[in-house]
Scaffold this active site. Structure first.
Site, PDB file in Angstrom:
ATOM      1  N   GLY A  73      -1.417  47.035  25.376  1.00 33.36           N
ATOM      2  CA  GLY A  73      -2.553  47.728  25.973  1.00 33.36           C
ATOM      3  C   GLY A  73      -3.602  46.801  26.551  1.00 33.36           C
ATOM      4  O   GLY A  73      -3.367  45.619  26.768  1.00 33.36           O
ATOM      5  N   HIS A  75      -3.971  44.846  32.366  1.00 28.86           N
ATOM      6  CA  HIS A  75      -4.566  44.166  33.522  1.00 28.86           C
ATOM      7  C   HIS A  75      -3.523  44.075  34.635  1.00 28.86           C
ATOM      8  O   HIS A  75      -2.423  44.634  34.508  1.00 28.86           O
ATOM      9  CB  HIS A  75      -5.101  42.792  33.102  1.00 28.86           C
ATOM     10  CG  HIS A  75      -4.093  41.961  32.345  1.00 28.86           C
ATOM     11  ND1 HIS A  75      -2.914  41.510  32.913  1.00 28.86           N
ATOM     12  CD2 HIS A  75      -4.065  41.541  31.056  1.00 28.86           C
ATOM     13  CE1 HIS A  75      -2.238  40.819  32.027  1.00 28.86           C
ATOM     14  NE2 HIS A  75      -2.901  40.840  30.884  1.00 28.86           N
ATOM     15  N   HIS A 128       0.108  43.292  33.668  1.00 29.54           N
ATOM     16  CA  HIS A 128       0.884  44.438  33.177  1.00 29.54           C
ATOM     17  C   HIS A 128       1.252  45.358  34.333  1.00 29.54           C
ATOM     18  O   HIS A 128       2.361  45.872  34.401  1.00 29.54           O
ATOM     19  CB  HIS A 128       0.058  45.249  32.170  1.00 29.54           C
ATOM     20  CG  HIS A 128      -0.320  44.502  30.928  1.00 29.54           C
ATOM     21  ND1 HIS A 128      -1.613  44.132  30.660  1.00 29.54           N
ATOM     22  CD2 HIS A 128       0.425  44.075  29.879  1.00 29.54           C
ATOM     23  CE1 HIS A 128      -1.664  43.509  29.500  1.00 29.54           C
ATOM     24  NE2 HIS A 128      -0.431  43.455  29.001  1.00 29.54           N
ATOM     25  N   LYS A 170      -3.885  35.843  34.013  1.00 27.58           N
ATOM     26  CA  LYS A 170      -4.419  37.103  33.481  1.00 27.58           C
ATOM     27  C   LYS A 170      -3.996  37.256  32.030  1.00 27.58           C
ATOM     28  O   LYS A 170      -2.827  37.018  31.679  1.00 27.58           O
ATOM     29  CB  LYS A 170      -3.850  38.280  34.268  1.00 27.58           C
ATOM     30  CG  LYS A 170      -4.281  38.298  35.707  1.00 27.58           C
ATOM     31  CD  LYS A 170      -5.338  39.347  35.946  1.00 27.58           C
ATOM     32  CE  LYS A 170      -5.695  39.380  37.425  1.00 27.58           C
ATOM     33  NZ  LYS A 170      -6.894  40.160  37.676  1.00 27.58           N
TER      34      LYS A 170
END
Ligand code: PAF
Length: 280
Positions: A31, A34, A37, A184
């Site tokens: 979860g 960003h 993902h 990221k």
């Protein structure tokens, strides 16, 4: 797009898709999604009829002094990101749905997990393998997608899928970076402004290492030392590891003559960040 919280809901939905002859992709996440993902979900959507995204902060892969409690969470935003990227189902179980009372079976690995992140996070990969094996058993996808930022995790999961004959294609996807090169990561949110600037040293050092290799340097120690020296110019950075390993075995190499993973883990203040590149 649906949100499921129980294993049964996921199984029923996937069974229905299979009855319709549809292919299924899985993107496992913890979860706080960003762009990294999102790139996995987008790729999965382009290669499968239906995509399941799991959102589960897996307690089993955190050590006792790690950031399980403070790990960032934003379920509403995650659901919106998944929907926007075209996922068909989000699986967001509570810990008790994944690990019932008396849970005592684990997936462990004798190779690949001892070095790099496994050295400073000794129980981490047992937790990762166990939860990913469970997700594979629950969703039974055709393909599963993982980011190359967690390069050791990608290698470990590929190996596990092969060892345990899952018959699932494991797809590794490129690292997604911020505009200034920082990889990221959900953990980037822990960084204050000064730390955020200091964190650029990770990518900067790797770019120099890569340049050296591209210029023909074959001595892994020389490349490693250049990366270390650059990281050490940043006062807020504390090296956990800098390694050049075989991308096949994850064992340290002396000579750069095979696909090599250059991987680093660096504390910026209290935040541990990882980054890497692969030379093939
Ligand atoms: O990479 C992650 O976010 C996690 O390690 C994973 C693969 C979702 C397992 O919890």
């Amino acid at each position: 797009m649906e949100v499921a919280v129980t294993v049964k809901e996921v199984r029923d939905q996937v069974k229905e898709w299979r009855r319709q002859g549809l292919s299924v992709g899985l993107v496992p996440t913890m979860g706080y999604l960003h762009e990294g993902h999102k790139s996995l979900i987008t790729r999965a959507v382009s290669e499968n009829d239906r995509v399941v995204v799991s959102v589960f902060v897996n307690p089993m892969q955190f050590g006792p002094s790690e950031d399980l409690e403070s790990y960032p969470r934003d379920m509403d935003r995650d659901v919106a990101v998944c929907k926007d990227a075209g996922a068909a189902l989000v699986f967001s179980p509570e810990a008790c749905e994944m690990y019932h009372d008396g849970f005592s079976s684990y997936v462990d690995m004798d190779t690949l997990t001892g070095g790099l992140c496994g050295k400073s996070r000794p129980i981490h990969f047992r937790g990762v393998c166990t939860v990913v094996a469970k997700l594979f058993n629950i969703v039974v996808p055709d393909k599963a997608y993982f980011g190359q930022k967690d390069a050791q995790q990608l290698a470990v999961i590929r190996h596990m899928a092969d060892d345990l004959s899952y018959g699932i294609e494991i797809i590794g996807c490129p690292i997604v970076r911020e505009y200034d090169g920082l990889a990221k990561s959900s953990r980037n949110t822990y960084l204050n402004d000064t730390e955020r600037k200091a964190a650029l040293i990770l990518n900067k050092s790797l770019l120099e290492g890569k340049k050296l290799i591209e210029a023909g340097e074959k001595d892994a120690d020389k490349v490693r030392n250049v990366i270390i020296d650059i990281i050490n110019t940043e006062p807020l950075a504390k090296i956990d590891y800098v390694e050049l390993v075989s991308w096949d075995t994850l064992e340290p190499v002396k000579k750069i003559s095979e696909p090599v993973l250059a991987a680093i883990a660096v504390f910026i203040g209290k935040t541990r960040l990882i980054d890497n590149f692969i030379v093939s």
